[in-house]
Design a protein around this motif. Structure first.
Motif, PDB file in Angstrom:
ATOM      1  N   ASP A  25      -2.629 -16.425 -85.834  1.00  0.00           N
ATOM      2  CA  ASP A  25      -2.270 -15.361 -86.771  1.00  0.00           C
ATOM      3  C   ASP A  25      -1.620 -14.219 -86.000  1.00  0.00           C
ATOM      4  N   HIS A  26      -0.298 -14.150 -86.021  1.00  0.00           N
ATOM      5  CA  HIS A  26       0.411 -13.118 -85.273  1.00  0.00           C
ATOM      6  C   HIS A  26       0.539 -11.822 -86.055  1.00  0.00           C
ATOM      7  N   ASP A  27      -0.014 -11.769 -87.271  1.00  0.00           N
ATOM      8  CA  ASP A  27       0.055 -10.553 -88.069  1.00  0.00           C
ATOM      9  C   ASP A  27      -1.068  -9.574 -87.734  1.00  0.00           C
ATOM     10  N   ARG A  28      -2.134 -10.040 -87.101  1.00  0.00           N
ATOM     11  CA  ARG A  28      -3.249  -9.167 -86.725  1.00  0.00           C
ATOM     12  C   ARG A  28      -2.917  -8.422 -85.446  1.00  0.00           C
ATOM     13  N   TRP A  29      -3.378  -7.177 -85.349  1.00  0.00           N
ATOM     14  CA  TRP A  29      -3.201  -6.406 -84.119  1.00  0.00           C
ATOM     15  C   TRP A  29      -4.203  -6.913 -83.096  1.00  0.00           C
ATOM     16  N   ARG A  30      -3.700  -7.228 -81.879  1.00  0.00           N
ATOM     17  CA  ARG A  30      -4.544  -7.771 -80.817  1.00  0.00           C
ATOM     18  C   ARG A  30      -4.220  -7.090 -79.500  1.00  0.00           C
ATOM     19  N   ARG A  31      -5.247  -6.936 -78.680  1.00  0.00           N
ATOM     20  CA  ARG A  31      -5.034  -6.469 -77.314  1.00  0.00           C
ATOM     21  C   ARG A  31      -4.910  -7.714 -76.447  1.00  0.00           C
ATOM     22  N   PRO A  32      -3.790  -7.905 -75.743  1.00  0.00           N
ATOM     23  CA  PRO A  32      -3.588  -9.152 -75.002  1.00  0.00           C
ATOM     24  C   PRO A  32      -4.276  -9.181 -73.640  1.00  0.00           C
ATOM     25  N   TYR A  33      -5.267  -8.337 -73.441  1.00  0.00           N
ATOM     26  CA  TYR A  33      -6.023  -8.317 -72.195  1.00  0.00           C
ATOM     27  C   TYR A  33      -7.411  -7.755 -72.474  1.00  0.00           C
ATOM     28  N   ARG A  34      -8.304  -7.972 -71.544  1.00  0.00           N
ATOM     29  CA  ARG A  34      -9.670  -7.461 -71.689  1.00  0.00           C
ATOM     30  C   ARG A  34      -9.753  -6.017 -71.208  1.00  0.00           C
ATOM     31  N   PRO A  35     -10.656  -5.232 -71.783  1.00  0.00           N
ATOM     32  CA  PRO A  35     -10.854  -3.887 -71.234  1.00  0.00           C
ATOM     33  C   PRO A  35     -11.405  -3.998 -69.820  1.00  0.00           C
ATOM     34  N   GLY A  36     -10.975  -3.092 -68.962  1.00  0.00           N
ATOM     35  CA  GLY A  36     -11.366  -3.143 -67.562  1.00  0.00           C
ATOM     36  C   GLY A  36     -12.780  -2.660 -67.310  1.00  0.00           C
ATOM     37  N   PRO A  37     -13.290  -2.914 -66.106  1.00  0.00           N
ATOM     38  CA  PRO A  37     -14.670  -2.529 -65.789  1.00  0.00           C
ATOM     39  C   PRO A  37     -14.888  -1.026 -65.785  1.00  0.00           C
ATOM     40  N   TRP A  38     -13.887  -0.243 -65.417  1.00  0.00           N
ATOM     41  CA  TRP A  38     -14.062   1.208 -65.424  1.00  0.00           C
ATOM     42  C   TRP A  38     -14.225   1.718 -66.847  1.00  0.00           C
ATOM     43  N   ARG A  39     -13.440   1.180 -67.760  1.00  0.00           N
ATOM     44  CA  ARG A  39     -13.528   1.608 -69.153  1.00  0.00           C
ATOM     45  C   ARG A  39     -14.856   1.179 -69.776  1.00  0.00           C
ATOM     46  N   VAL A  40     -15.276  -0.040 -69.499  1.00  0.00           N
ATOM     47  CA  VAL A  40     -16.536  -0.542 -70.048  1.00  0.00           C
ATOM     48  C   VAL A  40     -17.720   0.226 -69.460  1.00  0.00           C
ATOM     49  N   ALA A  41     -17.668   0.534 -68.173  1.00  0.00           N
ATOM     50  CA  ALA A  41     -18.757   1.288 -67.538  1.00  0.00           C
ATOM     51  C   ALA A  41     -18.864   2.696 -68.118  1.00  0.00           C
ATOM     52  N   ALA A  42     -17.722   3.349 -68.339  1.00  0.00           N
ATOM     53  CA  ALA A  42     -17.762   4.690 -68.924  1.00  0.00           C
ATOM     54  C   ALA A  42     -18.331   4.650 -70.342  1.00  0.00           C
ATOM     55  N   ALA A  43     -17.938   3.649 -71.117  1.00  0.00           N
ATOM     56  CA  ALA A  43     -18.467   3.527 -72.482  1.00  0.00           C
ATOM     57  C   ALA A  43     -19.967   3.231 -72.452  1.00  0.00           C
ATOM     58  N   ALA A  44     -20.390   2.393 -71.511  1.00  0.00           N
ATOM     59  CA  ALA A  44     -21.822   2.081 -71.401  1.00  0.00           C
ATOM     60  C   ALA A  44     -22.622   3.328 -71.035  1.00  0.00           C
ATOM     61  N   LEU A  45     -22.092   4.146 -70.142  1.00  0.00           N
ATOM     62  CA  LEU A  45     -22.792   5.387 -69.784  1.00  0.00           C
ATOM     63  C   LEU A  45     -22.860   6.345 -70.970  1.00  0.00           C
ATOM     64  N   LEU A  46     -21.781   6.419 -71.754  1.00  0.00           N
ATOM     65  CA  LEU A  46     -21.815   7.263 -72.949  1.00  0.00           C
ATOM     66  C   LEU A  46     -22.852   6.758 -73.955  1.00  0.00           C
ATOM     67  N   LEU A  47     -22.937   5.447 -74.118  1.00  0.00           N
ATOM     68  CA  LEU A  47     -23.934   4.892 -75.040  1.00  0.00           C
ATOM     69  C   LEU A  47     -25.352   5.107 -74.529  1.00  0.00           C
ATOM     70  N   LEU A  48     -25.543   5.025 -73.225  1.00  0.00           N
ATOM     71  CA  LEU A  48     -26.860   5.297 -72.643  1.00  0.00           C
ATOM     72  C   LEU A  48     -27.264   6.750 -72.877  1.00  0.00           C
ATOM     73  N   LEU A  49     -26.329   7.661 -72.646  1.00  0.00           N
ATOM     74  CA  LEU A  49     -26.594   9.069 -72.898  1.00  0.00           C
ATOM     75  C   LEU A  49     -26.877   9.315 -74.373  1.00  0.00           C
ATOM     76  N   ALA A  50     -26.136   8.647 -75.248  1.00  0.00           N
ATOM     77  CA  ALA A  50     -26.356   8.797 -76.685  1.00  0.00           C
ATOM     78  C   ALA A  50     -27.742   8.308 -77.082  1.00  0.00           C
ATOM     79  N   SER A  51     -28.205   7.232 -76.469  1.00  0.00           N
ATOM     80  CA  SER A  51     -29.541   6.736 -76.816  1.00  0.00           C
ATOM     81  C   SER A  51     -30.616   7.742 -76.422  1.00  0.00           C
ATOM     82  N   PHE A  52     -30.471   8.380 -75.271  1.00  0.00           N
ATOM     83  CA  PHE A  52     -31.444   9.406 -74.871  1.00  0.00           C
ATOM     84  C   PHE A  52     -31.394  10.612 -75.799  1.00  0.00           C
TER      85      PHE A  52
END
Length: 184
Positions: A25-52
């Motif tokens: 399905d080429h009509d859906r918007w897709r990211r043709p790569y995975r998010p990098g480890p720096w981006r995922v780590a920053a999001a994980a830290l934000l979620l950890l802070l949010a849980s506290f």
């Protein structure tokens, strides 16, 4: 719960290098790569802070200070939204065009307005900070407009992952060559 913004190109999962546009399905918007480890780590830290912060909001609510609990809960929800937005940042492609999603805004360019998608050597920002280093950037050239930088080899998705940057740039260029109108 499936998180569609974290799914990556199936071609990289199956090692099928001969498939440039592996989606049905080429009509859906897709990211043709995975998010990098720096981006995922920053999001994980934000979620950890949010849980506290949400735990603190619950404790404050049980103590009877409802306005303070509401402020803490609101701050926790803002952090969750920021983490999810951080994970969505990047380049998204579809049959309709190319979309660069930033933290605060999104730019969509239809393929018929795109003159060229190419990789260039230029000074790029290191992890989005003001410091610049020499690197590669995938830019979208538009007729009568400044080139729009899409991704760089020093951003949060591709820092110290040169092969991943090359695959992502090749994939976005393949989408562009497939759907961009032929220039006469």
């Amino acid at each position: 719960m499936p998180l569609p913004f974290l799914t990556a190109d199936r071609a990289f999962d199956t090692n099928a290098d001969d498939v440039a546009l592996p989606f049905d399905d080429h009509d859906r918007w897709r990211r043709p790569y995975r998010p990098g480890p720096w981006r995922v780590a920053a999001a994980a830290l934000l979620l950890l802070l949010a849980s506290f912060i949400l735990l603190a909001a619950m404790i404050i609510a049980f103590a009877g200070a409802l306005p303070g609990a509401a402020v803490c809960a609101g701050l926790g929800l803002v952090l969750i939204v920021a983490a999810l937005r951080l994970l969505r940042v990047g380049v998204w492609v579809s049959r309709h065009g190319l979309r660069r999603v930033g933290f605060f805004g999104t730019t969509t360019v239809p393929w018929n307005e795109a003159a060229d998608v190419r990789t260039v050597q230029q000074p790029v920002r290191w992890l989005g900070l003001p410091r610049t280093v020499q690197g590669q950037a995938l830019v979208l050239a538009r007729a009568g407009s400044e080139p729009l930088p899409l991704i760089t080899d020093h951003n949060a998705d591709f820092l110290a992952r040169v092969e991943a940057f090359d695959r992502a740039a090749d994939s976005v260029e393949a989408w562009g060559s497939e759907y961009r109108p032929v220039q006469a």
